[in-house]
Design a protein around this motif. Structure first.
Motif, PDB file in Angstrom:
ATOM      1  N   UNK A 226     -39.015  78.416  69.726  1.00 14.74           N
ATOM      2  CA  UNK A 226     -38.498  77.330  70.550  1.00 14.74           C
ATOM      3  C   UNK A 226     -37.138  77.711  71.136  1.00 14.74           C
ATOM      4  N   UNK A 227     -36.225  78.143  70.281  1.00 11.69           N
ATOM      5  CA  UNK A 227     -34.896  78.542  70.760  1.00 11.69           C
ATOM      6  C   UNK A 227     -34.974  79.775  71.661  1.00 11.69           C
ATOM      7  N   UNK A 228     -35.729  80.768  71.242  1.00 15.71           N
ATOM      8  CA  UNK A 228     -35.865  81.998  72.036  1.00 15.71           C
ATOM      9  C   UNK A 228     -36.369  81.681  73.441  1.00 15.71           C
ATOM     10  N   UNK A 229     -37.381  80.811  73.510  1.00 15.67           N
ATOM     11  CA  UNK A 229     -37.958  80.436  74.801  1.00 15.67           C
ATOM     12  C   UNK A 229     -36.933  79.780  75.706  1.00 15.67           C
ATOM     13  N   UNK A 230     -36.197  78.822  75.143  1.00 17.21           N
ATOM     14  CA  UNK A 230     -35.312  78.071  76.027  1.00 17.21           C
ATOM     15  C   UNK A 230     -34.029  78.822  76.358  1.00 17.21           C
ATOM     16  N   UNK A 231     -33.643  79.780  75.548  1.00 20.49           N
ATOM     17  CA  UNK A 231     -32.524  80.642  75.919  1.00 20.49           C
ATOM     18  C   UNK A 231     -32.894  81.445  77.177  1.00 20.49           C
ATOM     19  N   UNK A 232     -34.142  81.910  77.238  1.00 16.51           N
ATOM     20  CA  UNK A 232     -34.618  82.601  78.439  1.00 16.51           C
ATOM     21  C   UNK A 232     -34.565  81.681  79.651  1.00 16.51           C
ATOM     22  N   UNK A 233     -34.987  80.426  79.468  1.00 19.97           N
ATOM     23  CA  UNK A 233     -35.010  79.469  80.570  1.00 19.97           C
ATOM     24  C   UNK A 233     -33.590  79.136  81.039  1.00 19.97           C
ATOM     25  N   UNK A 234     -32.683  78.916  80.096  1.00 19.80           N
ATOM     26  CA  UNK A 234     -31.290  78.620  80.463  1.00 19.80           C
ATOM     27  C   UNK A 234     -30.676  79.777  81.247  1.00 19.80           C
TER      28      UNK A 234
END
Length: 290
Positions: A226-234
């Motif tokens: 979850x965190x890994x995914x949204x760090x990419x998105x940010x």
């Protein structure tokens, strides 16, 4: 859309679909999701301490974090509720349909505009999502879709999509004011507190122990991805328009449909295949949109 943010979002769609599959395969969706948020704050505690120590934390940041945590908590609540009532291959595409709301909200809130190619790409993605819900391409098929949209699973999924549009825009604004990882971790910490307080009062101790005992490995995986995914998105949001990032993220529905078919034995009919192809075409157009 530039190559770097395009590739970052493409990677994120695989990891996002995967952790959604894990939530769907859990027994108690709300307990599982709440525990995964605790896992997130533990897994990423060390980099968080580094950024806290090296960043000039301003009091104004608290409003950014608080509003983000409320919107994102609502997203998790609606998403978990949707999976309680609907199949992954139907709930997931609807919950990823933030692109229905995002361009209009982005225009009025931050003045973001997209070109003709971008508009065509978004229309194709929306059309593909709709077609995935068809049982057949006749009157009965369309009536079935209208009926399915009115069920609890789809309603919760649509509310989840609205919150995705909301936090995508809020994130776009917030990361211009504070360090992206610190921002994300801070509101994740608040969500973990909110959600775990909620399940503590709503569910019995045996429910909590049972979910952890059966699914602790999956819970930890969701916490990481979850965190890994949204760090990419940010990171992609710092380089590209919110409408394009949000639109491209919807291609994760393709992976969600595959997981639903391959791992959860959900139906894969002609309409889902056609919808997937149209959605991929729309996502490809985003790459050349300005």
């Amino acid at each position: 859309m530039a190559t770097t943010p395009f590739l970052l979002v493409l990677i994120s769609i695989f990891t996002h679909a995967y952790w959604n599959y894990l939530i769907k395969s859990s027994e108690n969706k709300h307990v599982f999701t709440a525990f995964s948020k605790l896992a997130e704050i533990v897994i990423f505690a060390i980099p968080a301490m580094y950024f806290f120590s090296s960043t000039d934390f301003k009091i104004d940041f608290l409003w950014l974090i608080l509003i983000a945590s409320i919107i994102t908590f609502l997203n998790y609540y609606f998403l978990s509720s949707a999976y309680k009532y609907g199949e992954l291959s139907l709930v997931y595409p609807v919950s990823r349909s933030s692109i229905i709301f995002l361009p209009v909200l982005a225009y009025f809130i931050i003045g973001e505009t997209i070109n003709t190619t971008g508009v065509a790409a978004i229309i194709l993605i929306i059309l593909g999502t709709f077609i995935m819900h068809l049982d057949s391409f006749d009157k009965r098929g369309f009536l079935t879709v209208l009926k399915s949209i009115s069920n609890k699973g789809s309603i919760y999924a649509l509310l989840a999509a609205l919150t995705v549009a909301g936090y995508t825009l809020w994130d776009k604004i917030s990361i211009t004011k504070m360090q992206p990882f610190l921002y994300f971790y801070s509101y994740t910490f608040l969500i973990a507190c909110f959600y775990n307080s909620f399940i503590y009062f709503k569910f019995s101790k045996s429910n909590l122990v049972n979910e952890w005992t059966k699914n602790k490995t999956k819970i930890i995986q969701v916490g990481f991805f979850n965190s890994f995914t949204y760090i990419l998105v940010l990171t992609a949001l710092t380089m590209s328009k919110a409408s394009y990032v949000g639109g491209l993220r919807q291609l994760s529905i393709v992976i969600g449909v595959f997981f639903g078919y391959k791992l959860l034995n959900e139906k894969l009919n002609k309409s889902k295949i056609i919808g997937v192809v149209i959605s991929i075409l729309g996502g490809s157009l985003i790459y050349i949109a300005k």
